[in-house]
Design an enzyme around this catalytic site. Structure first.
Site, PDB file in Angstrom:
ATOM      1  N   ASN A 393      -9.622  11.485 -10.588  1.00 37.51           N
ATOM      2  CA  ASN A 393     -11.003  11.779 -10.945  1.00 37.51           C
ATOM      3  C   ASN A 393     -11.125  13.155 -11.590  1.00 37.51           C
ATOM      4  O   ASN A 393     -11.442  13.269 -12.773  1.00 37.51           O
ATOM      5  CB  ASN A 393     -11.898  11.696  -9.708  1.00 37.51           C
ATOM      6  CG  ASN A 393     -13.364  11.856 -10.035  1.00 37.51           C
ATOM      7  OD1 ASN A 393     -14.001  10.949 -10.554  1.00 37.51           O
ATOM      8  ND2 ASN A 393     -13.928  13.029  -9.754  1.00 37.51           N
ATOM      9  N   ASP A 394     -10.877  14.190 -10.827  1.00 37.81           N
ATOM     10  CA  ASP A 394     -11.151  15.546 -11.291  1.00 37.81           C
ATOM     11  C   ASP A 394     -10.241  15.992 -12.428  1.00 37.81           C
ATOM     12  O   ASP A 394     -10.662  16.765 -13.292  1.00 37.81           O
ATOM     13  CB  ASP A 394     -11.038  16.510 -10.109  1.00 37.81           C
ATOM     14  CG  ASP A 394     -11.906  16.065  -8.936  1.00 37.81           C
ATOM     15  OD1 ASP A 394     -13.074  15.729  -9.183  1.00 37.81           O
ATOM     16  OD2 ASP A 394     -11.406  16.019  -7.801  1.00 37.81           O
ATOM     17  N   VAL A 395      -8.998  15.510 -12.460  1.00 42.37           N
ATOM     18  CA  VAL A 395      -8.050  15.984 -13.466  1.00 42.37           C
ATOM     19  C   VAL A 395      -8.274  15.350 -14.836  1.00 42.37           C
ATOM     20  O   VAL A 395      -7.608  15.717 -15.811  1.00 42.37           O
ATOM     21  CB  VAL A 395      -6.593  15.732 -13.012  1.00 42.37           C
ATOM     22  CG1 VAL A 395      -6.298  16.508 -11.740  1.00 42.37           C
ATOM     23  CG2 VAL A 395      -6.317  14.253 -12.831  1.00 42.37           C
ATOM     24  N   VAL A 396      -9.204  14.376 -14.944  1.00 45.70           N
ATOM     25  CA  VAL A 396      -9.541  13.775 -16.240  1.00 45.70           C
ATOM     26  C   VAL A 396     -11.041  13.925 -16.517  1.00 45.70           C
ATOM     27  O   VAL A 396     -11.583  13.246 -17.377  1.00 45.70           O
ATOM     28  CB  VAL A 396      -9.148  12.282 -16.287  1.00 45.70           C
ATOM     29  CG1 VAL A 396      -7.639  12.123 -16.260  1.00 45.70           C
ATOM     30  CG2 VAL A 396      -9.794  11.497 -15.144  1.00 45.70           C
TER      31      VAL A 396
END
Length: 469
Positions: A393-396
């Site tokens: 989620n957060d890394v993209v």
């Protein structure tokens, strides 16, 4: 002459050489562990170095209680082998944190034993070593226990927030240093006990406000702290091998923490004393506007990938949670057989600990040449037909580049949103570990596939096997 005494004298005379060999092997261990291709060899170097260190120290000990030492070693080895065989990959981050806590606890125990069993005053440098070794060990212990609970989603390890947190942290830190100074001047045992207690409390309150999105950095930093705690034990015991090994772990963990902070475009101080606690959750909360997303099936995803030229797979914690790495390897091989160029994109802070995704893919025997870091593959996303995101989620999250109000603004991300088609496997549309929603999920080019990662990937494999091109 007593043969046993002669043997002991020979070992004592050559102990520095044994320790030197062990130190070199520890350095080769770190070199080997820097690459998946040489990791097994690095582990073997580490095992040999530790064996040399333990055996040499064993023979140098004055009046060792053999049954206690050997019994503890056997018990520890049995527990270690049991955990190595039974721990699930989803539980690996909290297991690593728990191991760090044991190193910290050992540092505290040795410092207390040294102080309690001394019949004379300690020198100035010895008191400094005891103070530093004990408080680093105590902080490492309690912080690692909290990280263990946080990563394992334990009810007792809840993130704390509020205006009272930082003043309390300051009070505990000042009290710890003051009691340490009191001990340094007077060698008062109550002062040493108080310092230890305040250090344990400070370690807990230091980590408790840090949000879930920052936990990979915390695990890396606690790895560093456990190394410095071990080095402190080495100074207390006068053991050069322990000092060297602890310093290597401490420095490598610190470097890794720096690298991970750089990958998040944040300073270490910001992570440790700012963090993504409740602020992230508020910033990432729903603003009330209706959001629609395109839902798809595993069959749709399998068809699209089998007809693509280039596919990039972005693994996240969802892959670990669903234990889907072997199914992903099967999907990778099947697409390769059909002429599709398939690669994996790894973000430095994906998962719950440093290198989490690399470990999972290595466990499934995915070829290293097709596992690329963020800097190596980011420029390829615009020319990629399909990106398959598995539980990340957060890394993209494009908010890191497009939304100045986002808590992760400025953090380098995998630019999956630039691909022609994006497919995301998630259990639900809930926010990620950092509590942030992801605009990528609502783009016209994005297809959301809700369900267990392993089941969804297995369905994709069946579709490709049945349909082909």
């Amino acid at each position: 002459m007593n043969p046993e005494l002669t043997q002991m004298n020979w070992i004592a005379a050559h102990a520095d050489w044994f320790y030197l060999i062990g130190a070199v092997l520890f350095i080769l261990t770190l070199r080997g562990l820097s690459s998946p291709k040489t990791a097994i060899r690095g582990n073997r170097f580490g095992m040999a170095a530790m064996a040399i260190a333990v055996i040499t120290t064993f023979f140098l000990a004055e009046g060792p209680v053999l049954w206690l030492i050997i019994g503890a070693m056997i018990l520890g080895a049995l527990v270690g082998m049991w955990k190595a065989k039974t721990v699930a990959m989803t539980e690996m981050p909290e297991t690593v944190a728990l191991m760090h806590s044991f190193v910290g606890l050992a540092a505290v125990a040795i410092a207390l034993a040294t102080v309690l069993n001394s019949t004379h005053e300690h020198s100035t440098i010895a008191r400094v070593e005891l103070f530093i070794g004990c408080f680093i060990g105590a902080i490492t212990f309690s912080a690692s226990v909290f990280a263990f609970g946080k990563l394992g989603a334990k009810k007792w390890a809840k993130t704390v927030n509020g205006g009272w947190v930082k003043p309390l942290q300051l009070i505990l830190f000042v009290a710890m240093v003051a009691c340490g100074g009191w001990y340094f001047v007077t060698e008062s045992m109550p002062a040493f006990y108080a310092m230890t207690v305040f250090a344990v409390l400070f370690g807990w309150m230091w980590i408790a406000p840090i949000g879930g999105g920052d936990m990979p950095v915390v695990v890396s930093l606690l790895n560093s702290f456990s190394g410095w705690a071990a080095a402190g034990i080495g100074f207390t015991l006068g053991n050069s091998m322990l000092i060297i090994a602890g310093s290597l772990v401490g420095s490598s963990g610190a470097i890794l923490s720096y690298i991970m902070c750089k990958a998040m475009n944040r300073s270490l101080l910001n992570v440790l004393f700012g963090g993504m606690g409740s602020t992230a959750a508020v910033a990432g909360s729903d603003d009330g506007a209706p959001k629609t997303y395109k839902s798809g099936s595993a069959e749709d995803a399998g068809f699209l990938m089998s007809n693509a030229s280039d596919v990039i797979i972005v693994p996240g914690y969802g892959m670990a949670q669903g234990r889907a790495q072997n199914a992903v390897k099967e999907l990778y091989e099947l697409l390769k057989e059909q002429g599709v160029n398939v690669r994996f994109a790894i973000h430095p802070v994906a998962g719950r600990m440093p290198g989490h995704m690399n470990v999972l893919l290595a466990e499934a025997d995915v070829p290293y040449d097709d596992i690329l870091e963020m800097d190596e593959i980011n420029s390829d996303f615009p020319s990629t037909d399909v990106v398959l995101i598995i539980g990340a989620n957060d890394v993209v999250n494009p908010s890191a580049k497009d939304d100045p109000g986002s808590p992760i603004f400025g953090m380098p991300i995998l630019e999956a949103s630039k691909a022609q088609t994006v497919m995301v496997i998630k259990r639900s549309m809930s926010t990620g570990y950092a509590g942030l929603d992801n605009p990528l999920f609502y783009l016209d080019k994005t297809m959301m596939i809700c369900g267990d990662a392993k089941k969804m990937v297995e369905e994709m494999v069946r579709t490709i096997n049945g349909g082909g091109h």
